[in-house]
Structures are given as structure tokens and as C-alpha cells.
Design a protein around this motif. Sequence first.
Motif, PDB file in Angstrom:
ATOM      1  N   HIS A  68       2.099   3.385  -0.629  1.00 27.29           N
ATOM      2  CA  HIS A  68       2.966   4.016  -1.615  1.00 27.29           C
ATOM      3  C   HIS A  68       2.402   3.766  -3.007  1.00 27.29           C
ATOM      4  O   HIS A  68       1.933   2.662  -3.306  1.00 27.29           O
ATOM      5  N   LYS A  69       2.476   4.757  -3.883  1.00 30.30           N
ATOM      6  CA  LYS A  69       1.874   4.620  -5.207  1.00 30.30           C
ATOM      7  C   LYS A  69       2.665   3.719  -6.143  1.00 30.30           C
ATOM      8  O   LYS A  69       2.181   3.366  -7.216  1.00 30.30           O
ATOM      9  N   ARG A  70       3.865   3.315  -5.747  1.00 28.95           N
ATOM     10  CA  ARG A  70       4.638   2.368  -6.545  1.00 28.95           C
ATOM     11  C   ARG A  70       4.335   0.950  -6.085  1.00 28.95           C
ATOM     12  O   ARG A  70       4.325   0.665  -4.895  1.00 28.95           O
TER      13      ARG A  70
ATOM     14  N   TYR B 175       2.876  -9.129  -4.087  1.00 26.63           N
ATOM     15  CA  TYR B 175       3.101  -7.706  -4.315  1.00 26.63           C
ATOM     16  C   TYR B 175       2.034  -6.868  -3.619  1.00 26.63           C
ATOM     17  O   TYR B 175       0.897  -7.292  -3.461  1.00 26.63           O
ATOM     18  N   GLY B 176       2.423  -5.671  -3.223  1.00 29.05           N
ATOM     19  CA  GLY B 176       1.489  -4.712  -2.658  1.00 29.05           C
ATOM     20  C   GLY B 176       1.153  -3.645  -3.689  1.00 29.05           C
ATOM     21  O   GLY B 176       2.047  -3.158  -4.393  1.00 29.05           O
ATOM     22  N   THR B 177      -0.126  -3.282  -3.792  1.00 33.24           N
ATOM     23  CA  THR B 177      -0.585  -2.278  -4.749  1.00 33.24           C
ATOM     24  C   THR B 177      -1.276  -1.154  -3.998  1.00 33.24           C
ATOM     25  O   THR B 177      -2.081  -1.400  -3.092  1.00 33.24           O
ATOM     26  N   TYR B 178      -0.979   0.055  -4.380  1.00 32.55           N
ATOM     27  CA  TYR B 178      -1.533   1.242  -3.714  1.00 32.55           C
ATOM     28  C   TYR B 178      -3.055   1.178  -3.657  1.00 32.55           C
ATOM     29  O   TYR B 178      -3.726   0.885  -4.647  1.00 32.55           O
ATOM     30  N   GLY B 179      -3.601   1.433  -2.465  1.00 30.26           N
ATOM     31  CA  GLY B 179      -5.044   1.480  -2.286  1.00 30.26           C
ATOM     32  C   GLY B 179      -5.669   0.165  -1.866  1.00 30.26           C
ATOM     33  O   GLY B 179      -6.847   0.131  -1.531  1.00 30.26           O
ATOM     34  N   LYS B 180      -4.898  -0.925  -1.873  1.00 30.43           N
ATOM     35  CA  LYS B 180      -5.439  -2.217  -1.474  1.00 30.43           C
ATOM     36  C   LYS B 180      -5.043  -2.549  -0.038  1.00 30.43           C
ATOM     37  O   LYS B 180      -4.047  -2.040   0.477  1.00 30.43           O
ATOM     38  N   SER B 181      -5.824  -3.438   0.577  1.00 30.39           N
ATOM     39  CA  SER B 181      -5.531  -3.911   1.934  1.00 30.39           C
ATOM     40  C   SER B 181      -5.115  -5.370   1.881  1.00 30.39           C
ATOM     41  O   SER B 181      -5.501  -6.112   0.969  1.00 30.39           O
TER      42      SER B 181
ATOM     43  N   ASP C 203      10.275   0.172   2.866  1.00 28.09           N
ATOM     44  CA  ASP C 203      11.427   1.036   2.598  1.00 28.09           C
ATOM     45  C   ASP C 203      11.459   1.359   1.105  1.00 28.09           C
ATOM     46  O   ASP C 203      11.727   0.487   0.281  1.00 28.09           O
ATOM     47  N   PHE C 204      11.198   2.625   0.755  1.00 25.64           N
ATOM     48  CA  PHE C 204      11.136   3.008  -0.652  1.00 25.64           C
ATOM     49  C   PHE C 204      12.332   3.855  -1.081  1.00 25.64           C
ATOM     50  O   PHE C 204      12.274   4.565  -2.079  1.00 25.64           O
ATOM     51  N   ARG C 205      13.427   3.740  -0.345  1.00 25.26           N
ATOM     52  CA  ARG C 205      14.645   4.424  -0.759  1.00 25.26           C
ATOM     53  C   ARG C 205      15.234   3.734  -1.983  1.00 25.26           C
ATOM     54  O   ARG C 205      14.823   2.645  -2.368  1.00 25.26           O
TER      55      ARG C 205
END
Length: 206
Positions: A14-16, A50-56, A70-72
Motif C-alpha cells: 500500500h502506498k500509505r 512501520y511498513g513503507t511501500y516498495g520495501k520488503s 487493513d487500510f479501511r
Amino acid sequence: YHLTPGWNLIGAIHKREFAWSECEINPSDAVLPTFYTYDPTGHRYVETTYGTYGKSYWVFALEPATITMDFRDEGEKKASEYVTKTKAEWQLTIVTEGGGSTAGGGSTASAQKLIAGIDRGATSAIDGQYDKLLPPPLPDSENSVYFITEEGIPLQTDTRSPSNQIWTIKVDEATRVYFNFRQLPANMTAQLQRDGGSTADDPQVI
């Protein structure tokens, strides 16, 4: 994500940017709350919350489990049962030098820190609330100094209950170990012993 026992490599899709504590984990105690990502500048794995878009990210599962991102909107999300970290009531810092080697036999010797902890809420098993996993080795190296559990899981921080506990440090090559007994509470004693004990030809001096 469906996880199998051991290390699993997952990605942030997710990009967020999001906190791992926002994810739904099932069963909630099957995944240890230590996520590692690669730092290309330092050529090492670093812990992240934290998780950042594009990283593993490397995550360790004790048993088959699932992680759902869950991005609701906040009010629609299921309450998280993510295990949060707690600092032990007492900790002894152990600094080692000499641990680390490349797959080809070369040395990557550097100082690293292990932490032995005691807390009345801890057990001799893996406690996600207190224990910290050793990150997986880089492709060109091997971890050679770490706490080892009865299940064979390598730890960087191993916290146990107060009563007559034994911490096992696995050492795969010549290593110097430093620690300060002044960190011990007044009513506690500690002993460092090599597996199999000392011999006249190979004494262990503390």
C-alpha cells in the motif's frame, strides 16, 4: 499474507506508510513483533515498526499464521491484537567481539550486543512481549554468536523468569565476551560456564 513457521519475506503493498501494529495477525501470538528490513547504507538488517511501500520485510512465525493489512477507515477496522514490546524488569548487557563470518570463510568480526533479561511475567519459552529475534544473516555472512532457545531459535534478547534460569549462548568461532556483574541486583548471582566444563588443557577463566 500466509506465513509458514520460521522466517518469511513479505512486502508493503500500500502506498500509505503504516504501522505493523495496525495489521491483523491470526493467531495473534504466532508472529513475533520484530520486523526487519535491509539498510543498504549500513549493509545490515534493521528493526522497524512501520511498513513503507516498495520495501520488503522479514517476519518470524512460530506456527502457520496470516497477516492482513487493513487500510479501511479507523472506525471500520478490527481491533488489533498485535503483541507490543515490554522492557524487562532487569537486563544484563553482554558485548561480544569476533562473531560473524562470510560464507566463504572470511571474517566480518565486529562488536554486537546480546541482552539477558529477567521479568516475573516472562517464561523460559519464546515471549514475543520481551524477547527479540536475531535478524536473519545477510546472503554473504553467517550469524555466529547468539542466544539459542530449546527450539533452536536464535535470539538477540532473551528474557526469562527470576528463578534459577540458564541462558545458552551459541558461539561458532573464537569470541571475546564482556559483561559487568555490577548490573546484577544485590540478591542475584551469575556464572558463565562453557558447555562440557573446563579442562586442564582448556581452562575457562571468568
